[in-house]
Write a protein that holds these residues in place. Structure first.
Motif, short mmCIF file in Angstrom:
data_model
loop_
_atom_site.label_atom_id
_atom_site.label_comp_id
_atom_site.label_asym_id
_atom_site.label_seq_id
_atom_site.Cartn_x
_atom_site.Cartn_y
_atom_site.Cartn_z
N LYS A 138 -47.98 -16.23 3.04
CA LYS A 138 -48.61 -15.47 1.95
C LYS A 138 -48.72 -16.28 0.67
CE LYS A 138 -47.27 -11.11 4.04
NZ LYS A 138 -46.85 -9.74 3.92
N LEU B 43 -43.52 -10.59 17.98
CA LEU B 43 -43.36 -9.56 19.02
C LEU B 43 -42.96 -10.15 20.37
CD1 LEU B 43 -46.46 -7.27 18.37
CD2 LEU B 43 -44.06 -6.81 17.80
N TYR C 81 -42.25 -0.68 7.79
CA TYR C 81 -43.37 -0.97 6.89
C TYR C 81 -44.59 -0.18 7.36
CZ TYR C 81 -45.02 -4.12 10.60
OH TYR C 81 -45.43 -4.63 11.79
N TYR D 262 -36.34 -11.77 2.80
CA TYR D 262 -35.86 -10.48 3.33
C TYR D 262 -34.36 -10.48 3.53
CZ TYR D 262 -40.84 -10.36 4.36
OH TYR D 262 -42.20 -10.42 4.26
N GLU E 6 -32.84 -11.21 6.93
CA GLU E 6 -32.89 -12.63 7.33
C GLU E 6 -31.84 -13.45 6.58
OE1 GLU E 6 -37.00 -13.97 7.53
OE2 GLU E 6 -37.52 -12.23 8.76
#
Ligand code: ATP
Length: 145
Positions: free
Chosen positions: A30, A41, A77, A126, A129
């Motif tokens: 980002k 995933l 989210y 985060y 993490e």
């Protein structure tokens, strides 16, 4: 009205030893706003550890040898594209760097940075993490303080 979905991902703490203690491969996302661990995933039929190894390889361009599970994190989210509230669980594993070059990272990743694990435990975007890297440090027997 928005529905909900559960998704299960897997990710890795890919580390290497340096003179100044262990370092972890972090991904920049980002436009530099997000510093994260590689994850994604789990595919159908894939074991969590396999998915973690695959995601680490795809996102960082580097491979590691799995050493230990690091537990899981959970977060939620909203996915506006699917109008869904997602509840995600991510299994993490510790990998010792074996081979590969961070310049071969995924196109979705802006940059891969080796950071001292102590620094990553403070700077990752985060909380889950940051806690995962703390657990890895404890396992490696290098938790400071
Ligand atoms: P994939 O599901 O394939 O991994 P994705 O980008 O859809 O890719 P996430 O990486 O989970 O899925 O990102 C989805 C949203 O969750 C983003 O808004 C991101 O900022 C946020 N997010 C990502 N990781 C975490 C985390 N560890 N804790 C809290 N929020 C996170």
């Amino acid at each position: 009205m928005a529905g909900t979905a559960r998704e299960i991902s897997a990710g890795g703490v890919l580390y290497r030893r340096s003179e100044n203690g262990p370092e972890v491969a972090c991904i920049v996302l980002k436009g530099g706003k997000v510093l994260a661990l590689p994850k994604g995933l789990i595919d159908p039929g894939e074991a969590p550890e396999e998915a973690a190894a695959r995601e680490v390889a795809e996102e960082t361009g580097m491979r590691g040898i799995p050493e230990a599970p690091l537990g899981y994190i959970k977060y939620g989210y909203r996915d506006p594209r699917r109008d869904l509230r997602i509840f995600k669980l991510v299994h993490f594993f510790l990998f010792r760097y074996e081979a590969g070059d961070p310049r071969d990272h995924d196109a979705e990743v802006e940059e891969v940075r080796w950071l001292p694990m102590e620094e990553a435990a403070e700077k990752l975007s985060y909380r889950g993490e940051r806690e995962t890297v703390r657990r890895a440090l404890e396992l490696l027997g290098e938790a400071g303080g």
